[in-house]
Design an enzyme around this catalytic site. Structure first.
Site, PDB file in Angstrom:
ATOM      1  CG  ASN A  83      32.150 -18.750  17.906  1.00  0.00           C
ATOM      2  OD1 ASN A  83      32.694 -19.044  19.359  1.00  0.00           O
ATOM      3  ND2 ASN A  83      32.324 -16.470  17.858  1.00  0.00           N
ATOM      4  CG  HIS A  94      29.651 -14.195  11.868  1.00  0.00           C
ATOM      5  ND1 HIS A  94      28.258 -14.993  12.149  1.00  0.00           N
ATOM      6  CD2 HIS A  94      30.591 -14.167  13.242  1.00  0.00           C
ATOM      7  CE1 HIS A  94      28.690 -15.059  13.816  1.00  0.00           C
ATOM      8  NE2 HIS A  94      29.545 -14.560  13.608  1.00  0.00           N
ATOM      9  CG  HIS A  96      34.691 -13.676  14.657  1.00  0.00           C
ATOM     10  ND1 HIS A  96      34.650 -12.751  15.268  1.00  0.00           N
ATOM     11  CD2 HIS A  96      33.860 -14.951  15.115  1.00  0.00           C
ATOM     12  CE1 HIS A  96      33.368 -12.527  15.671  1.00  0.00           C
ATOM     13  NE2 HIS A  96      32.511 -14.078  15.882  1.00  0.00           N
TER      14      HIS A  96
HETATM   15  P1  AMP Z   1      28.996 -14.558  16.887  1.00  0.00           P
HETATM   16  O1  AMP Z   1      29.682 -14.982  18.574  1.00  0.00           O
HETATM   17  O2  AMP Z   1      30.385 -15.571  16.621  1.00  0.00           O
HETATM   18  O3  AMP Z   1      28.317 -14.564  16.779  1.00  0.00           O
HETATM   19  O4  AMP Z   1      29.949 -12.942  16.845  1.00  0.00           O
HETATM   20  C1  AMP Z   1      28.917 -12.281  16.130  1.00  0.00           C
HETATM   21  C2  AMP Z   1      30.458 -10.591  16.021  1.00  0.00           C
HETATM   22  O5  AMP Z   1      29.067 -10.167  15.027  1.00  0.00           O
HETATM   23  C3  AMP Z   1      30.172 -10.301  16.907  1.00  0.00           C
HETATM   24  O6  AMP Z   1      31.902 -10.036  17.350  1.00  0.00           O
HETATM   25  C4  AMP Z   1      30.078  -8.684  17.650  1.00  0.00           C
HETATM   26  O7  AMP Z   1      30.859  -7.779  18.046  1.00  0.00           O
HETATM   27  C5  AMP Z   1      29.457  -8.275  15.434  1.00  0.00           C
HETATM   28  N1  AMP Z   1      28.332  -7.645  15.333  1.00  0.00           N
HETATM   29  C6  AMP Z   1      27.356  -7.634  15.776  1.00  0.00           C
HETATM   30  N2  AMP Z   1      26.538  -6.810  15.279  1.00  0.00           N
HETATM   31  C7  AMP Z   1      27.107  -6.159  14.189  1.00  0.00           C
HETATM   32  C8  AMP Z   1      27.289  -4.777  12.901  1.00  0.00           C
HETATM   33  N3  AMP Z   1      26.193  -3.865  12.962  1.00  0.00           N
HETATM   34  N4  AMP Z   1      28.908  -4.376  12.392  1.00  0.00           N
HETATM   35  C9  AMP Z   1      29.820  -5.575  13.211  1.00  0.00           C
HETATM   36  N5  AMP Z   1      29.875  -6.119  13.630  1.00  0.00           N
HETATM   37  C10 AMP Z   1      28.882  -6.630  14.348  1.00  0.00           C
END
Ligand code: AMP
Length: 105
Positions: A83, A94, A96
């Site tokens: 994203n 990051h 997914h």
């Molecule tokens: P995005 O919308 O691509 O920025 O997604 C961020 C992702 O990070 C989401 O799916 C969250 O559930 C995940 N996330 C946020 N904080 C943490 C954390 N401390 N550990 C693992 N995943 C996380």
């Protein structure tokens, strides 16, 4: 500092599925499917479009392939997504890796 920088620095503890000098892989806290991993550069990069050293993508893709195999997703259906552009919740690049997924119709 964003949460992924805190994880990279050790300020916030996290079990890594994979780690090397540049990358870390851990489980998403809100998994969409039984496998939901985040493949994250340790160095702070906000957005996909900010990456100038494209060898980073090569490394991420290599680790993504390794995770697909190790998590038993070969032939099971999976999604690799990023994203960006402000759509992301966490402003730290990051990818997914999500699966198993149904076949797209
Ligand atoms: P995005 O919308 O691509 O920025 O997604 C961020 C992702 O990070 C989401 O799916 C969250 O559930 C995940 N996330 C946020 N904080 C943490 C954390 N401390 N550990 C693992 N995943 C996380």
């Amino acid at each position: 500092m964003d949460i992924f920088c805190k994880i990279a620095s050790g300020e916030v503890g996290k079990d890594f599925i994979y780690e090397d000098e540049e990358l870390m892989v851990f489980e998403d806290i809100h998994p969409e499917k039984p496998v939901h991993l985040l493949i994250v550069p340790k160095k702070h990069v906000v957005d996909f479009i900010d990456v100038e050293d494209h060898s980073l993508f090569q490394k991420i893709m290599k680790v993504a392939q390794k995770m697909v195999k190790e998590k038993g997703l070969v032939g099971k259906g999976y999604r690799l997504k990023v994203n960006g552009g402000g759509h992301q919740l966490v402003d730290h690049l990051h990818f997914h890796l999500i699966g198993p997924m149904e076949k797209a119709k």
